[in-house]
Design an enzyme around this catalytic site. Structure first.
Site, PDB file in Angstrom:
ATOM      1  CG  ASP A  98      80.287 -78.799 -34.545  1.00  0.00           C
ATOM      2  OD1 ASP A  98      80.776 -79.028 -33.290  1.00  0.00           O
ATOM      3  OD2 ASP A  98      79.199 -78.957 -34.891  1.00  0.00           O
ATOM      4  CG  ASP A 198      79.659 -81.836 -29.617  1.00  0.00           C
ATOM      5  OD1 ASP A 198      78.669 -81.687 -30.138  1.00  0.00           O
ATOM      6  OD2 ASP A 198      79.940 -82.884 -29.169  1.00  0.00           O
ATOM      7  CD  GLU A 254      75.376 -79.545 -28.081  1.00  0.00           C
ATOM      8  OE1 GLU A 254      74.243 -80.049 -28.676  1.00  0.00           O
ATOM      9  OE2 GLU A 254      76.451 -80.120 -28.111  1.00  0.00           O
ATOM     10  CG  HIS A 328      73.475 -81.695 -35.969  1.00  0.00           C
ATOM     11  ND1 HIS A 328      73.735 -80.820 -35.488  1.00  0.00           N
ATOM     12  CD2 HIS A 328      74.241 -82.746 -35.354  1.00  0.00           C
ATOM     13  CE1 HIS A 328      74.518 -80.824 -34.297  1.00  0.00           C
ATOM     14  NE2 HIS A 328      74.951 -82.348 -34.503  1.00  0.00           N
ATOM     15  CG  ASP A 329      72.143 -83.117 -32.244  1.00  0.00           C
ATOM     16  OD1 ASP A 329      72.404 -83.957 -32.926  1.00  0.00           O
ATOM     17  OD2 ASP A 329      72.734 -82.642 -31.609  1.00  0.00           O
TER      18      ASP A 329
HETATM   19  O1  TEU Z   1      74.939 -83.122 -28.964  1.00  0.00           O
HETATM   20  C1  TEU Z   1      74.748 -83.246 -27.621  1.00  0.00           C
HETATM   21  C2  TEU Z   1      73.408 -83.741 -27.117  1.00  0.00           C
HETATM   22  O2  TEU Z   1      73.282 -84.003 -25.967  1.00  0.00           O
HETATM   23  C3  TEU Z   1      72.254 -83.763 -27.895  1.00  0.00           C
HETATM   24  O3  TEU Z   1      71.682 -82.734 -28.497  1.00  0.00           O
HETATM   25  C4  TEU Z   1      72.124 -85.197 -28.149  1.00  0.00           C
HETATM   26  O4  TEU Z   1      72.145 -85.338 -29.661  1.00  0.00           O
HETATM   27  C5  TEU Z   1      70.638 -85.487 -27.626  1.00  0.00           C
HETATM   28  O5  TEU Z   1      70.705 -85.411 -26.249  1.00  0.00           O
HETATM   29  C6  TEU Z   1      70.138 -86.801 -27.938  1.00  0.00           C
HETATM   30  O6  TEU Z   1      68.973 -87.014 -27.657  1.00  0.00           O
HETATM   31  C7  TEU Z   1      76.340 -82.937 -29.453  1.00  0.00           C
HETATM   32  C8  TEU Z   1      75.963 -83.184 -31.193  1.00  0.00           C
HETATM   33  O7  TEU Z   1      75.215 -82.006 -31.661  1.00  0.00           O
HETATM   34  C9  TEU Z   1      75.309 -84.531 -31.522  1.00  0.00           C
HETATM   35  O8  TEU Z   1      75.233 -84.654 -32.829  1.00  0.00           O
HETATM   36  C10 TEU Z   1      76.677 -85.262 -30.969  1.00  0.00           C
HETATM   37  O9  TEU Z   1      76.041 -86.833 -31.330  1.00  0.00           O
HETATM   38  C11 TEU Z   1      76.891 -85.342 -29.530  1.00  0.00           C
HETATM   39  O10 TEU Z   1      77.083 -83.833 -29.107  1.00  0.00           O
HETATM   40  C12 TEU Z   1      78.045 -86.179 -29.105  1.00  0.00           C
HETATM   41  O11 TEU Z   1      79.132 -85.591 -29.766  1.00  0.00           O
END
Ligand code: TEU
Length: 555
Positions: A98, A198, A254, A328-329
């Site tokens: 990642d 990311d 992503e 994970h989100d």
């Molecule tokens: O996530 C980006 C993102 O915009 C989302 O999925 C976010 O967690 C969501 O909008 C919250 O409501 C990525 C990663 O997957 C996440 O874990 C990180 O926190 C984020 O980027 C920042 O690096």
């Protein structure tokens, strides 16, 4: 290797902190992943995507990188990582890392030097605006509050689209871009098999830095940096400088709030940007008026229509999507779209079938393959996620009661996905012999990997079969997509076609029995490739039980 080998692959996402703790500190680690490679091999996945393990203060669980070149000691050593890579490769499993290049932690030495003085070259690695008596603009941080933070010493603000501790990098700066490409080559030279990038569509910010209107929930500045003016230029450059130099790697971006048009551009082979993208529109169908921090039953029709319009759109433009329900989100997919009380196995399997047999590359998030559920945390002390903790305060300030806020978090918090993997029914679910960094889900005695492996009808074996089918049938990996039965409530169905093969996939997403009329062309000798309830006889008027699904192949 065939150039689009990843169309036949299934990716498994590991959130290392919660996967397996090998050294008894309550925190998952690399050696823990090595211990479980045989399990992953048994499931049959081809590629592991591991979320960030670089040196980090862990304010955002590793998405706040302080040193791109080192493994954080909490996860182990570089040597451990190299061993993992070697052992995985020996088993025919690839590993993608990642990579977070939209921002770094404010603990990164670049940022520390940037703070020291405005003339340092590192100052220009980040995005600054001078203090003109007020905040530079009204853009919001994705984790709540303003996207700008004031630094008194410099009398300037820096941009952070995520947490205060995550400063956005200045992609306009050539030198910064070169540093990033060099670092990415460092990891590929080590032998990793690619990257999950990311929030990579947020790199290019509109130079106007205009105020947004703030009329709707999403008027938070995102239109000025999502799929921004130079994003395709940057990704083509990254491809030229990095990806094109390595064979058989895989790249997945992503994409935050993107659209089909841009996603085609990101992934159409001829443009040489990325192999595939994640988008999240289908995971916002339980957001009331676009607001994540609300409670709402998900809207089935909206969910299906979004997924299908992306299928059709990406196909028309020859783009390629990552297919997924969870990461994970996101809260656990079975708690969100399934029925955990009466149809646990059936809904877990049907959700898997629906996603895995569409056009794209499927991703499984750790624990999904055994139907891990949301943990139903009932006090704020059980939460760890920075976004949840920020929004807990924000919602209370808005006047919601503690009870209401906890109910929202139970359904929406990212921590729902981050509880330790339930390996068995023993202490700490077999994740660690010490108390884990985040509480274990309450139902681990029942829902765990040991039980799933013992039980032949478990969701695990259904996923295993889905993975295997992708390898056996080109119609799954390469066939075209066509939606069907779109007027039938609760039915999620499509056809896949590849030369003389036609695959019919039908999923009942409801707890009611449904009847569908099978088209004549399918009423000939065919083969049921997979189903929820075991045997199913394909006939003109076909009755479907709650959460029943099947895939039927004719030639
Ligand atoms: O996530 C980006 C993102 O915009 C989302 O999925 C976010 O967690 C969501 O909008 C919250 O409501 C990525 C990663 O997957 C996440 O874990 C990180 O926190 C984020 O980027 C920042 O690096």
């Amino acid at each position: 290797m065939k150039k689009d080998w990843w169309k036949k692959s299934v990716v498994y996402q590991i959130y290392p902190k919660s996967f397996k703790d090998s050294n008894g500190d309550g925190f998952g680690d690399i050696v823990g992943i090595i211990e479980k490679l045989d399990y992953l091999k048994k499931l049959g996945v081809d590629i592991l995507w591991i979320t960030p393990m670089y040196v980090s203060p862990q304010n955002d669980n590793g998405y706040d990188i302080a040193n791109y070149y080192e493994i954080d000691p909490k996860f182990g050593t570089m040597e451990n990582f190299e061993t993992l890579l070697k052992k995985a490769h020996e088993k025919g499993i690839k590993i993608i890392m990642d990579m977070v290049v939209n921002h770094t932690s404010t603990e990164h030495e670049w940022f520390k030097k940037a703070l020291e003085n405005k003339n340092s070259k590192y100052h220009n690695y980040y995005i600054w605006k001078e203090n003109k008596g007020k905040i530079p603009n009204n853009w919001a941080s994705k984790f709540g509050g303003s996207a700008w933070e004031y630094i008194e010493k410099l009398d300037e603000y820096y941009l952070h689209l995520f947490d205060i501790n995550q400063a956005d990098l200045n992609w306009e700066n050539n030198e910064l871009r070169e540093e990033i490409y060099k670092m990415m080559r460092f990891w590929l030279d080590k032998g990793i098999d690619g990257f999950r990038l990311d929030v990579v569509n947020l790199l290019s910010k509109d130079s106007s830095f205009k105020d947004d209107t703030y009329e709707k929930v999403n008027d938070d500045g995102r239109k000025y940096y999502t799929d921004g003016p130079k994003i395709h230029e940057y990704l083509q450059e990254m491809n030229r400088e990095v990806f094109s130099k390595y064979e058989d790697i895989i790249t997945v971006g992503e994409m935050s709030s993107t659209n089909i048009e841009n996603s085609i551009k990101y992934t159409n082979e001829e443009r040489k940007e990325l192999n595939m993208v994640f988008n999240f529109h289908h995971l916002k169908v339980d957001y009331l008026n676009g607001d994540k921090w609300s409670l709402m039953e998900y809207n089935f029709k909206e969910l299906r229509d979004i997924l299908f319009s992306w299928q059709e759109g990406m196909q028309a433009g020859q783009g390629w999507s990552a297919l997924f329900w969870s990461n994970h989100d996101q809260p656990r997919n079975i708690s969100r779209f399934g029925n955990t009380k009466e149809y646990f196995n059936e809904s877990g399997k049907t959700l898997g079938t629906a996603i895995h047999l569409m056009r794209g590359t499927p991703y499984i998030y750790q624990g999904e393959e055994i139907g891990m559920e949301n943990p139903d945390f009932d006090s704020i002390e059980m939460y760890r996620d920075i976004e949840s903790l920020n929004n807990y305060k924000i919602l209370l300030e808005k006047g919601l009661t503690e009870k209401q806020v906890l109910e929202i978090l139970k359904n929406k918090s990212r921590d729902n996905a981050r509880t330790p993997i339930q390996w068995n029914g023993e202490k700490n679910a077999g994740f660690s012999n010490k108390e884990p960094w985040i509480p274990v889900g309450k139902n681990y005695k029942n829902i765990n990997i040991e039980n799933a492996l013992r039980e032949k009808a478990s969701i695990f074996y259904h996923y295993k079969k889905l993975i295997k089918l992708r390898k056996e049938y080109d119609v799954i990996s390469h066939g075209s997509f066509k939606k069907i039965y779109e007027n039938q409530e609760g039915i999620f169905a499509y056809e896949r076609i590849y030369s003389s093969e036609e695959l019919l996939v039908v999923c009942n997403f409801s707890i009611e029995e449904k009847e569908i009329v099978i088209e004549d062309k399918f009423l000939k000798d065919g083969k049921v490739l997979i189903s929820t309830y075991g045997d199913i006889f394909i006939e003109k008027k076909l009755k479907l039980k709650p959460f029943e699904s099947f895939a039927y192949l004719i030639k």
